[in-house]
Design a protein around this motif. Structure first.
Motif, short mmCIF file in Angstrom:
data_model
loop_
_atom_site.label_atom_id
_atom_site.label_comp_id
_atom_site.label_asym_id
_atom_site.label_seq_id
_atom_site.Cartn_x
_atom_site.Cartn_y
_atom_site.Cartn_z
N GLN A 65 3.49 36.84 -12.63
CA GLN A 65 3.14 35.42 -12.69
C GLN A 65 4.21 34.52 -12.08
O GLN A 65 3.91 33.54 -11.41
N PHE A 66 5.49 34.86 -12.31
CA PHE A 66 6.57 33.95 -11.94
C PHE A 66 7.54 34.51 -10.91
O PHE A 66 8.49 33.81 -10.52
N GLY A 67 7.32 35.73 -10.46
CA GLY A 67 8.27 36.35 -9.53
C GLY A 67 9.31 37.16 -10.27
O GLY A 67 9.51 37.00 -11.48
N GLU A 119 13.71 23.36 -23.04
CA GLU A 119 14.26 23.18 -21.70
C GLU A 119 13.64 24.13 -20.69
O GLU A 119 13.57 23.81 -19.50
N ALA A 120 13.21 25.31 -21.14
CA ALA A 120 12.77 26.33 -20.19
C ALA A 120 11.32 26.77 -20.33
O ALA A 120 10.80 27.47 -19.46
N LEU A 125 4.06 27.59 -21.17
CA LEU A 125 2.98 26.94 -21.91
C LEU A 125 1.90 26.38 -21.00
O LEU A 125 0.86 25.93 -21.47
N ALA A 126 2.16 26.43 -19.68
CA ALA A 126 1.17 25.94 -18.71
C ALA A 126 0.49 27.08 -17.95
O ALA A 126 -0.36 26.84 -17.10
N THR A 127 0.86 28.31 -18.27
CA THR A 127 0.33 29.45 -17.53
C THR A 127 -1.14 29.72 -17.87
O THR A 127 -1.63 29.32 -18.93
N GLU A 128 -1.83 30.41 -16.97
CA GLU A 128 -3.22 30.80 -17.21
C GLU A 128 -3.33 32.24 -17.71
O GLU A 128 -4.42 32.68 -18.06
N ASP A 129 -2.21 32.96 -17.71
CA ASP A 129 -2.23 34.34 -18.21
C ASP A 129 -2.34 34.31 -19.73
O ASP A 129 -1.48 33.74 -20.42
N VAL A 135 2.03 34.57 -26.39
CA VAL A 135 3.37 34.78 -26.94
C VAL A 135 4.18 33.49 -26.88
O VAL A 135 5.00 33.20 -27.77
N SER A 136 3.94 32.66 -25.87
CA SER A 136 4.67 31.40 -25.74
C SER A 136 4.25 30.43 -26.84
O SER A 136 5.09 29.74 -27.44
N GLU A 137 2.95 30.37 -27.12
CA GLU A 137 2.48 29.51 -28.21
C GLU A 137 2.95 30.02 -29.56
O GLU A 137 3.21 29.22 -30.47
#
Length: 200
Positions: A65-67, A119-120, A125-129, A135-137
């Protein structure tokens, strides 16, 4: 005052008073034990599908997703946040030994955890995965529950702290590690997603 109270209850003898107050203390003790028991989410054996979940599979989603570099950094942030939250709440809850934290110490560490996370964690929280978002929520909610729960008084009769502790425990000791605990609380979105996907 005490004598008047006893007379109103018809406790005219010393034996009657001892029997009454002993019974009262016993009932209050049982009530408090019941409240503590019911306020805690009980641990269950870790479900096989959750036990089979590999954190490396989740890490691969972050990288995809992010590299490579950012994905590993963000996955590390999730692991570190879960570990810190679990440590803080376990230490505060147990209040035993030299590593136990006071409410003020736990609050300070959670403020730092919240700051580092905020900060990071924006991209997470904006991902579509679905797995990364889950896990972020979980981390985001667990921090909020923990900070709110610390304002709620007694650490072992506190539903918010209990839920936060269950989330952090499941993430740090079951879902985000290969050395999985036998205990599981089932509080996380990630764990529920893993179980749901296994049924498809």
């Amino acid at each position: 005052m005490f004598e008047r109270f006893c007379k109103r209850l018809c406790l005219h003898t010393k034996a009657a008073r001892i029997a009454f107050f002993s019974s009262l203390i016993f009932i209050l003790s049982i009530t408090i034990i019941g409240i503590v028991y019911l306020s805690e989410t009980p641990a269950i054996p870790t479900p096989p599908v959750v036990e089979a979940f590999e954190p490396t599979d989740l890490e691969a989603r972050f990288v995809s997703q992010f590299g490579e570099e950012q994905g590993r950094q963000l996955f590390g942030l999730v692991q570190e946040s879960a570990a810190e939250g679990d440590y803080v709440l376990q230490s505060y809850h147990l209040l035993r030994g030299e590593t136990a934290l006071t409410a003020d110490q736990a609050r300070e560490r959670l403020v730092d955890l919240q700051r580092n996370w905020d900060e990071a964690a924006g991209p997470l929280l904006a991902t579509e995965d679905a797995f990364i978002l889950a896990v972020s929520e979980d981390i985001d909610e667990a921090i909020s529950l923990a900070r709110g729960g610390l304002e709620g008084g007694i650490p072992f009769i506190n539903r918010a702290l209990s839920r936060a502790r269950g989330k952090f425990y499941d993430l740090n000791n079951v879902l985000l590690t290969e050395d999985k605990s036998e205990n599981y609380y089932g509080e996380t979105r990630l764990g529920q997603l893993v179980e749901t996907e296994a049924l498809r």
